[in-house]
Design a protein around this motif. Structure first.
Motif: not given
Length: 332
Positions: A89, A91, A95, A102, A310-311, A314-315, A318
């Motif tokens: 993944d 992400k 991350a 994450d 989007e990734v 997300f990070c 996190s």
């Protein structure tokens, strides 16, 4: 295939439009991911070391294409692209680069300590040459279990001169272990040309004294990687022991983000980008064979960029690991 040293020749793979587009998407995904990682590093959102894979995408994607379920991958610190090609993944990769909880190592390892057991990716190791004895050990385990799986063990042209590499070659040859040693020869190791650091520059010869065959493959063309990779895996899986595959490739960026790469000219780098870029070569193949038009390829690029944004979001959201996390997963 005999045990003599081999040199691969360009062969047609006859890939379908579906396969060609999948390979294109996977290579472009790695390219855009690495470009974004470079941007985030420049913005101070990634710390420590960061070794980008830009220019070498055909090697990771082409070899992954010819692997079977249960085959494993191990490499050194230029690892993001290989980990993504294994199906990890994005992400957990980004991350980890950004030091977030994450990440695959909970943000404690960064660029040089990637790992994904679920997808048979055994790292991501920060010590040059270290994956070679470890990959040999994974191959030993595969043979012991009799599962017919192969370990693809990646290392660079600089590591090819290390002593532990040849100790591993000896054991792998002696016990006919199922391992493909892949030398990603990007010409400059940490910054010294192969021609200045190695007496024998055709690195695929390095196993000759132990009866290990080798082949040299154009690592800038994914179709040639697939052809050579399939041949190498067939040889190893047949029980004949290890093989060495020298992937002739080229990295566009410096050794790490802190390397200005002054040991080579801008003209040389631009020449590779213009004439040998693996993504542009496949794009031309797709267009010439009417597998897709320019608009479709642009739309793929647009989708990849959108998913990557989007990734990144997300990070960014996190959290960083708590202080107590420093004391977990540590040998005591």
């Amino acid at each position: 295939m005999s045990k003599d040293v081999l040199k691969s020749e360009k062969k047609e793979t006859n890939i379908s439009s579906k396969v060609a587009l999948k390979l294109f998407e996977e290579m472009l995904n790695i390219r855009r991911f690495e470009e974004k990682a470079g941007q985030l590093y420049g913005q101070g959102m990634i710390g420590g070391f960061c070794h980008l894979y830009i220019g070498q995408e055909a090697v990771a994607v082409g070899m992954q294409h010819v692997m079977k379920e249960g085959d494993s991958v191990i490499t050194t610190y230029r690892d993001h692209g290989l980990m993504l090609s294994c199906g990890s993944d994005p992400k957990i990769v980004l991350a980890e680069l950004m030091g977030r909880i994450d990440g695959c190592s909970k943000g404690k390892g960064g660029s040089m300590h990637m790992f994904d057991l679920k997808n048979h990716f055994y790292g991501g190791h920060g010590i040059v040459g270290a994956p070679v004895p470890l990959g040999t050990g994974i191959a030993f385990a595969n043979k012991y279990r009799g599962n017919n799986n192969v370990c693809l063990t990646y290392f660079g042209d600089g590591a090819a001169n290390q002593g532990q590499v040849y100790e591993s070659f000896n054991m792998a040859a002696l016990w006919r272990l199922p391992v493909v040693y892949i030398i990603e020869n990007n010409e400059y190791a940490m910054g010294t040309s192969v021609k200045r650091s190695s007496y024998a520059t055709d690195l695929y010869h390095r196993g000759e004294s132990m009866g290990i065959p080798g082949m040299q493959v154009n690592g800038m063309d994914v179709q040639e990687v697939i052809t050579g990779g399939r041949e190498a895996l067939d040889y190893v899986r047949s029980g004949k022991g290890p093989i060495i595959v020298e992937m002739k490739t080229y990295r566009y960026r410096g050794h790490s983000m802190s390397d200005p790469a002054k040991y080579r000219s801008k003209e040389e780098v631009e020449k590779f980008k213009e004439n040998k870029d693996p993504i542009e070569t496949l794009r031309k193949f797709i267009l010439d064979n009417n597998f897709a038009d320019k608009d479709k390829l642009k739309e793929m690029d647009k989708d990849i960029r959108a998913k990557l944004n989007e990734v990144v979001e997300f990070c960014k959201n996190s959290p960083e690991p708590d202080y107590d996390e420093l004391w977990t997963d540590v040998y005591q």
